[in-house]
Motif scaffolding. Structure first.
Motif, PDB file in Angstrom:
ATOM      1  N   TYR A   7       0.838  -1.202   0.000  1.00  0.00           N
ATOM      2  CA  TYR A   7       0.000   0.000   0.000  1.00  0.00           C
ATOM      3  C   TYR A   7       0.868   1.245   0.000  1.00  0.00           C
ATOM      4  O   TYR A   7       2.057   1.194   0.278  1.00  0.00           O
ATOM      5  N   ARG A   8       0.252   2.372  -0.352  1.00  0.00           N
ATOM      6  CA  ARG A   8       0.939   3.669  -0.280  1.00  0.00           C
ATOM      7  C   ARG A   8      -0.067   4.723   0.140  1.00  0.00           C
ATOM      8  O   ARG A   8      -1.283   4.499   0.089  1.00  0.00           O
ATOM      9  N   GLU A   9       0.446   5.883   0.515  1.00  0.00           N
ATOM     10  CA  GLU A   9      -0.428   6.997   0.849  1.00  0.00           C
ATOM     11  C   GLU A   9      -0.976   7.607  -0.427  1.00  0.00           C
ATOM     12  O   GLU A   9      -0.306   7.604  -1.455  1.00  0.00           O
ATOM     13  N   TYR A  23      -5.123   5.830   2.357  1.00  0.00           N
ATOM     14  CA  TYR A  23      -4.234   4.800   1.826  1.00  0.00           C
ATOM     15  C   TYR A  23      -4.870   4.087   0.637  1.00  0.00           C
ATOM     16  O   TYR A  23      -6.080   3.954   0.555  1.00  0.00           O
ATOM     17  N   MET A  42      -6.097   3.263   7.885  1.00  0.00           N
ATOM     18  CA  MET A  42      -5.109   2.310   8.369  1.00  0.00           C
ATOM     19  C   MET A  42      -5.775   1.218   9.211  1.00  0.00           C
ATOM     20  O   MET A  42      -5.392   0.050   9.137  1.00  0.00           O
ATOM     21  N   LYS A  46      -5.275  -2.761   8.513  1.00  0.00           N
ATOM     22  CA  LYS A  46      -4.795  -3.706   9.525  1.00  0.00           C
ATOM     23  C   LYS A  46      -5.793  -4.844   9.725  1.00  0.00           C
ATOM     24  O   LYS A  46      -5.400  -5.997   9.891  1.00  0.00           O
ATOM     25  N   LEU A  56       1.487  -6.085   6.095  1.00  0.00           N
ATOM     26  CA  LEU A  56       1.338  -4.814   5.385  1.00  0.00           C
ATOM     27  C   LEU A  56       2.709  -4.278   5.013  1.00  0.00           C
ATOM     28  O   LEU A  56       3.592  -4.160   5.868  1.00  0.00           O
ATOM     29  N   HIS A  58       4.522  -0.975   3.349  1.00  0.00           N
ATOM     30  CA  HIS A  58       4.345   0.419   2.930  1.00  0.00           C
ATOM     31  C   HIS A  58       5.306   0.730   1.797  1.00  0.00           C
ATOM     32  O   HIS A  58       6.514   0.503   1.900  1.00  0.00           O
ATOM     33  N   GLU A  60       7.255   3.367  -0.281  1.00  0.00           N
ATOM     34  CA  GLU A  60       7.743   4.746  -0.158  1.00  0.00           C
ATOM     35  C   GLU A  60       7.706   5.427  -1.511  1.00  0.00           C
ATOM     36  O   GLU A  60       7.855   4.790  -2.553  1.00  0.00           O
TER      37      GLU A  60
END
Length: 75
Positions: A7-9, A23, A42, A46, A56, A58, A60
């Motif tokens: 996942y990413r923001e 997300y 989030m 989760k 999970l 993340h 970048e």
């Protein structure tokens, strides 16, 4: 082997202070999971990971996009 959820923001978030999900699920590996939503909180991420036994991960952002989070633009 446990599955993985990458996942990413989100790139664009509400600037008006709204509490919108921030997300995005980009990919899954080793899980039997179909994702139908676009943006997640989030806590939701989760819960999904815990339910399917996944980790999970993340993702970048690259160096090219480092200043964009603060509203800066790159040329």
């Amino acid at each position: 082997m446990a599955g993985k959820i990458f996942y990413r923001e989100r790139v664009k978030r509400g600037q008006d202070g709204s509490k919108s999900p921030r997300y995005v699920v980009m990919a899954t590996s080793g899980t039997d999971l179909k994702v139908h939503g676009q943006h997640f909180r989030m806590s939701e991420m989760k819960h999904m990971a815990e339910s399917v036994g996944a980790e999970l991960i993340h993702l970048e952002r690259g160096q090219k996009h480092q200043g964009e989070a603060e509203g800066e633009t790159t040329a």
